[in-house]
Scaffold this motif. Structure first.
Motif, mmCIF file in Angstrom:
data_model
loop_
_atom_site.group_PDB
_atom_site.id
_atom_site.type_symbol
_atom_site.label_atom_id
_atom_site.label_comp_id
_atom_site.label_asym_id
_atom_site.label_seq_id
_atom_site.Cartn_x
_atom_site.Cartn_y
_atom_site.Cartn_z
ATOM 1 N N LEU A 1 -6.820 0.085 -4.144
ATOM 2 C CA LEU A 1 -7.426 1.304 -4.685
ATOM 3 C C LEU A 1 -8.840 1.492 -4.148
ATOM 4 C CD1 LEU A 1 -6.216 1.230 -8.401
ATOM 5 C CD2 LEU A 1 -5.535 2.866 -6.644
ATOM 6 N N LYS A 2 -9.563 0.402 -4.007
ATOM 7 C CA LYS A 2 -10.897 0.489 -3.417
ATOM 8 C C LYS A 2 -10.803 1.010 -1.976
ATOM 9 C CE LYS A 2 -13.767 -1.076 -6.598
ATOM 10 N NZ LYS A 2 -14.877 -0.217 -7.122
ATOM 11 N N PHE B 1 -8.424 2.957 -0.814
ATOM 12 C CA PHE B 1 -8.101 4.380 -0.929
ATOM 13 C C PHE B 1 -9.362 5.186 -1.257
ATOM 14 C CE2 PHE B 1 -3.397 3.637 -2.378
ATOM 15 C CZ PHE B 1 -3.114 3.084 -1.136
ATOM 16 N N GLU B 2 -10.219 4.641 -2.129
ATOM 17 C CA GLU B 2 -11.444 5.346 -2.509
ATOM 18 C C GLU B 2 -12.385 5.466 -1.310
ATOM 19 O OE1 GLU B 2 -14.278 5.375 -6.401
ATOM 20 O OE2 GLU B 2 -14.110 3.443 -5.382
ATOM 21 N N GLN B 3 -12.519 4.397 -0.548
ATOM 22 C CA GLN B 3 -13.382 4.428 0.629
ATOM 23 C C GLN B 3 -12.905 5.439 1.664
ATOM 24 O OE1 GLN B 3 -13.316 0.323 1.823
ATOM 25 N NE2 GLN B 3 -14.653 -0.349 0.153
ATOM 26 N N ALA B 4 -11.575 5.633 1.708
ATOM 27 C CA ALA B 4 -11.010 6.621 2.629
ATOM 28 C C ALA B 4 -11.159 8.047 2.101
ATOM 29 C CB ALA B 4 -9.534 6.311 2.880
ATOM 30 N N GLY B 5 -11.627 8.196 0.854
ATOM 31 C CA GLY B 5 -11.798 9.516 0.269
ATOM 32 C C GLY B 5 -10.539 10.097 -0.336
ATOM 33 N N TRP B 6 -9.541 9.247 -0.552
ATOM 34 C CA TRP B 6 -8.262 9.735 -1.083
ATOM 35 C C TRP B 6 -8.257 9.807 -2.602
ATOM 36 C CZ3 TRP B 6 -4.557 6.143 2.193
ATOM 37 C CH2 TRP B 6 -4.711 6.464 3.546
ATOM 38 N N VAL B 7 -8.993 8.918 -3.273
ATOM 39 C CA VAL B 7 -9.028 8.876 -4.733
ATOM 40 C C VAL B 7 -10.471 8.674 -5.190
ATOM 41 C CG1 VAL B 7 -6.706 7.860 -4.858
ATOM 42 C CG2 VAL B 7 -8.721 6.368 -4.950
ATOM 43 N N LEU C 1 -12.254 6.604 -8.427
ATOM 44 C CA LEU C 1 -11.928 5.658 -9.484
ATOM 45 C C LEU C 1 -12.940 5.729 -10.611
ATOM 46 C CD1 LEU C 1 -11.046 2.541 -7.274
ATOM 47 C CD2 LEU C 1 -9.493 4.298 -8.161
ATOM 48 N N GLY C 2 -12.438 5.582 -11.838
ATOM 49 C CA GLY C 2 -13.266 5.481 -13.028
ATOM 50 C C GLY C 2 -12.659 4.459 -13.964
ATOM 51 N N ARG C 3 -13.180 4.365 -15.160
ATOM 52 C CA ARG C 3 -12.651 3.414 -16.138
ATOM 53 C C ARG C 3 -11.317 3.917 -16.671
ATOM 54 N NH1 ARG C 3 -14.186 -0.856 -19.128
ATOM 55 N NH2 ARG C 3 -13.346 -1.045 -21.233
ATOM 56 N N GLU C 4 -10.238 3.196 -16.355
ATOM 57 C CA GLU C 4 -8.877 3.586 -16.732
ATOM 58 C C GLU C 4 -8.580 5.018 -16.300
ATOM 59 O OE1 GLU C 4 -7.805 2.689 -20.715
ATOM 60 O OE2 GLU C 4 -8.593 0.643 -20.655
ATOM 61 N N ARG C 5 -9.091 5.378 -15.120
ATOM 62 C CA ARG C 5 -8.950 6.751 -14.618
ATOM 63 C C ARG C 5 -8.905 6.734 -13.092
ATOM 64 N NH1 ARG C 5 -11.975 11.303 -13.082
ATOM 65 N NH2 ARG C 5 -11.364 13.259 -14.138
ATOM 66 N N ILE C 6 -7.916 7.426 -12.530
ATOM 67 C CA ILE C 6 -7.791 7.564 -11.087
ATOM 68 C C ILE C 6 -7.581 9.040 -10.783
ATOM 69 C CG2 ILE C 6 -6.507 6.899 -9.018
ATOM 70 C CD1 ILE C 6 -5.485 4.461 -10.627
ATOM 71 N N ASP D 1 0.831 -1.210 0.000
ATOM 72 C CA ASP D 1 0.000 0.000 0.000
ATOM 73 C C ASP D 1 0.863 1.256 0.000
ATOM 74 O OD1 ASP D 1 0.913 -0.373 2.598
ATOM 75 O OD2 ASP D 1 -0.993 0.120 3.562
ATOM 76 N N GLN D 2 2.021 1.221 0.692
ATOM 77 C CA GLN D 2 2.945 2.351 0.651
ATOM 78 C C GLN D 2 3.479 2.566 -0.758
ATOM 79 O OE1 GLN D 2 5.248 0.775 4.305
ATOM 80 N NE2 GLN D 2 5.852 2.906 4.123
#
Length: 225
Positions: free
Chosen positions: A193-194, A196-202, A204-209, A157-158
């Motif tokens: 990545l999921k 990170f998304e749940q934490a509100g950091w990113v 996610l989309g289709r081939e897009r972060i 994760d780091q």
């Protein structure tokens, strides 16, 4: 009236200044004999691990990923050859008379000129060009030592957080491309990545972060093991 496009020789000198400052004898004639610049589509495999080196690539535009492992499977990215840089795996193969220790894939539409093995070895007899190549070896060695340390001592994760940083706010990458860079499997990258998304950091989309909290990613990347 528009300016004329720079010639191939001008582009080479701009990207590889050693060719302008103290070029190998006969290099202009050598380039003329090579024919047109190669136009390589994205995802093209340029050379394979375990194969003999058929030439030395000089990248004019785009980028080549050099990695260990199967080109279409799990692999660990060692470095990328950008315009004006040297592929040290190709150079080491030619200097040592051995097979290639990694594979190379175009990660963008790429233009390159390929020196024949004989031409590369003759240019390398010229001390300034040889110093340039070995200088690139030193830089790559430092990068590879840092990569080895990251793989051995950092959590995934780091490493993923660090990989997302420094590429702008929006990254157009697949989870598989990130997995290849990190030397892991796509499922692990997707899971992180999921998180990170749940934490509100990113986002996610289709081939897009999209990076929403770069400071949190930076803190994770620099945090204790």
């Amino acid at each position: 009236m528009s300016a004329a496009a720079p010639s191939l020789l001008d582009r080479l000198v701009c990207l590889y200044p050693v060719l302008g400052d103290s070029a190998p004898p006969g290099w202009v004639a050598d380039v003329a004999r090579m024919g047109p610049v190669m136009q390589v589509p994205v995802h093209t495999v340029l050379f394979d691990e375990g194969s003999p080196c058929l030439g030395f690539p000089m990248v004019l535009s785009g980028a080549v990923q050099v990695a260990r492992g199967a080109p279409q499977g799990r692999a660990l990215e060692l470095y990328r050859v950008q315009p004006g840089e040297v592929c040290v795996v190709s150079a080491a193969c030619l200097f040592g008379g051995s097979v290639l220790s990694a594979h190379g894939v175009a990660v963008q539409a790429t233009e390159l000129l390929v020196l024949s093995p004989g031409t590369f070895m003759r240019w390398s007899e010229h001390e300034p060009f040889r110093r340039f190549v070995f200088g690139q070896f030193a830089t790559r060695l430092s990068d590879l030592m840092a990569l080895t340390e990251a793989v051995a001592f950092q959590r995934l994760d780091q490493r993923l957080a660090g990989t997302l940083l420094g590429r702008g706010q929006v990254l157009h990458l697949t989870h598989q491309q990130l997995a290849d860079e990190l030397g892991t499997v796509r499922e692990m990258v997707t899971r992180l990545l999921k998180r990170f998304e749940q934490a509100g950091w990113v986002r996610l989309g289709r081939e897009r972060i999209e990076l929403l909290e770069a400071s949190a990613l930076r803190q994770l990347s620099a945090g204790p093991v």
